[in-house]
Write a protein that holds these residues in place. Structure first.
Motif, PDB file in Angstrom:
ATOM      1  N   LEU A   1       0.809  -1.226   0.000  1.00  0.00           N
ATOM      2  CA  LEU A   1       0.000   0.000   0.000  1.00  0.00           C
ATOM      3  C   LEU A   1       0.840   1.274   0.000  1.00  0.00           C
TER       4      LEU A   1
ATOM      5  N   TYR B   1       0.079   4.331  -3.426  1.00  0.00           N
ATOM      6  CA  TYR B   1      -1.143   3.846  -4.053  1.00  0.00           C
ATOM      7  C   TYR B   1      -1.695   4.972  -4.934  1.00  0.00           C
TER       8      TYR B   1
ATOM      9  N   GLN C   1      -5.321   2.233  -8.763  1.00  0.00           N
ATOM     10  CA  GLN C   1      -6.774   2.106  -8.755  1.00  0.00           C
ATOM     11  C   GLN C   1      -7.378   2.889  -9.915  1.00  0.00           C
TER      12      GLN C   1
ATOM     13  N   HIS D   1     -12.271  -1.801  -4.923  1.00  0.00           N
ATOM     14  CA  HIS D   1     -12.360  -0.902  -3.773  1.00  0.00           C
ATOM     15  C   HIS D   1     -13.755  -0.302  -3.751  1.00  0.00           C
TER      16      HIS D   1
ATOM     17  N   GLY E   1     -10.868  -3.676  -0.888  1.00  0.00           N
ATOM     18  CA  GLY E   1     -10.608  -2.506  -0.058  1.00  0.00           C
ATOM     19  C   GLY E   1     -11.896  -1.772   0.249  1.00  0.00           C
TER      20      GLY E   1
ATOM     21  N   SER F   1     -13.483   2.019   1.983  1.00  0.00           N
ATOM     22  CA  SER F   1     -13.268   3.355   2.538  1.00  0.00           C
ATOM     23  C   SER F   1     -13.929   3.465   3.902  1.00  0.00           C
TER      24      SER F   1
ATOM     25  N   ILE G   1     -12.596  -7.987   4.233  1.00  0.00           N
ATOM     26  CA  ILE G   1     -11.857  -6.811   3.769  1.00  0.00           C
ATOM     27  C   ILE G   1     -10.359  -7.025   3.978  1.00  0.00           C
ATOM     28  N   ASP G   2      -9.563  -6.657   2.967  1.00  0.00           N
ATOM     29  CA  ASP G   2      -8.111  -6.825   3.042  1.00  0.00           C
ATOM     30  C   ASP G   2      -7.377  -5.559   3.483  1.00  0.00           C
ATOM     31  N   TYR G   3      -7.934  -4.400   3.155  1.00  0.00           N
ATOM     32  CA  TYR G   3      -7.332  -3.143   3.598  1.00  0.00           C
ATOM     33  C   TYR G   3      -8.422  -2.080   3.644  1.00  0.00           C
ATOM     34  N   VAL G   4      -8.156  -0.999   4.370  1.00  0.00           N
ATOM     35  CA  VAL G   4      -9.074   0.141   4.394  1.00  0.00           C
ATOM     36  C   VAL G   4      -8.372   1.388   3.891  1.00  0.00           C
ATOM     37  N   GLY G   5      -9.142   2.230   3.221  1.00  0.00           N
ATOM     38  CA  GLY G   5      -8.686   3.562   2.849  1.00  0.00           C
ATOM     39  C   GLY G   5      -9.279   4.536   3.848  1.00  0.00           C
TER      40      GLY G   5
END
Length: 211
Positions: free
Chosen positions: A6, A9, A38, A85, A107, A109, A124-128
């Motif tokens: 990340l 990005y 993205q 995302h 992803g 938000s 979920i693998d990551y958050v923004g």
């Protein structure tokens, strides 16, 4: 095991990329050190997203940099993209995971501590997290949270986080100090005279901060 970085990005913006275009901007930026890309184009149809996505996949081939599609699950599946995302107002994350299968990066938000606490790491693998600052690239954004807000939300998120919203290379120090794993940039690369040099400058600052 999903592997993604990340740290730098890039979120593509059709208008900002201008005459250079999103595909060439992405290609140059990845050469400069961007680690994820993205495709975000809220005005595009699914067919247009697929067409642009195919061109991006070709441009990124062999780079190892994942292509993430914003919001459009149908396009992400059709492209066999690396990830999708979504925002809080888009399709529910659990539904997205069901549609894209277990291998795709997902992803989400999040703008508040409460939303971060609700994140299911099996989905979920990551958050923004953001917006850190007000930004013209997303006029309907929520209230800016600043670095203190970023740190509070990162602290309760059960998955890695990337900071978004007006962040630039100069913000790498406080972003990483807040516990985020990277910066999501738009105007800091899109629309710059030399996207490769712009990305390289940010990547070098991130490397300096991490050392």
């Amino acid at each position: 095991m999903k592997r993604f970085d990340l740290s730098l990005y890039l979120v593509l913006d059709r208008d900002l990329c201008g005459s250079l275009g999103m595909v060439e901007t992405a290609r140059l930026a990845v050469s400069g050190g961007v680690t994820m890309v993205q495709l975000r184009d809220k005005l595009a149809t699914t067919e247009e997203m697929i067409a642009t996505g195919r061109a991006l996949k070709s441009a990124l081939a062999g780079s190892g940099v994942p292509l993430i599609i914003n919001d459009d699950v149908e396009a992400a599946v059709a492209l066999a993209a690396d990830g999708i995302h979504v925002g809080q107002d888009d399709l529910a994350a659990a539904t997205v995971r069901q549609r894209v299968g277990p291998e795709m990066i997902v992803g989400l938000s999040v703008e508040t501590e409460e939303l971060a606490r609700r994140v299911d790491p099996s989905t979920i693998d990551y958050v923004g997290i953001g917006p850190v600052f007000a930004t013209a690239t997303k006029p309907d954004h929520k209230e800016p949270i600043g670095f203190d807000g970023l740190a509070r939300i990162v602290a309760v998120a059960p998955v890695p986080a990337v900071a978004i919203g007006g962040v630039k290379g100069a913000h790498a120090g406080p972003v990483f100090a807040a516990g985020a794993k990277g910066l999501a940039v738009v105007s800091a690369v899109c629309g710059q005279p030399d996207p490769m040099a712009a990305a390289r400058s940010i990547a070098e600052e991130i490397e300096r901060v991490r050392r």
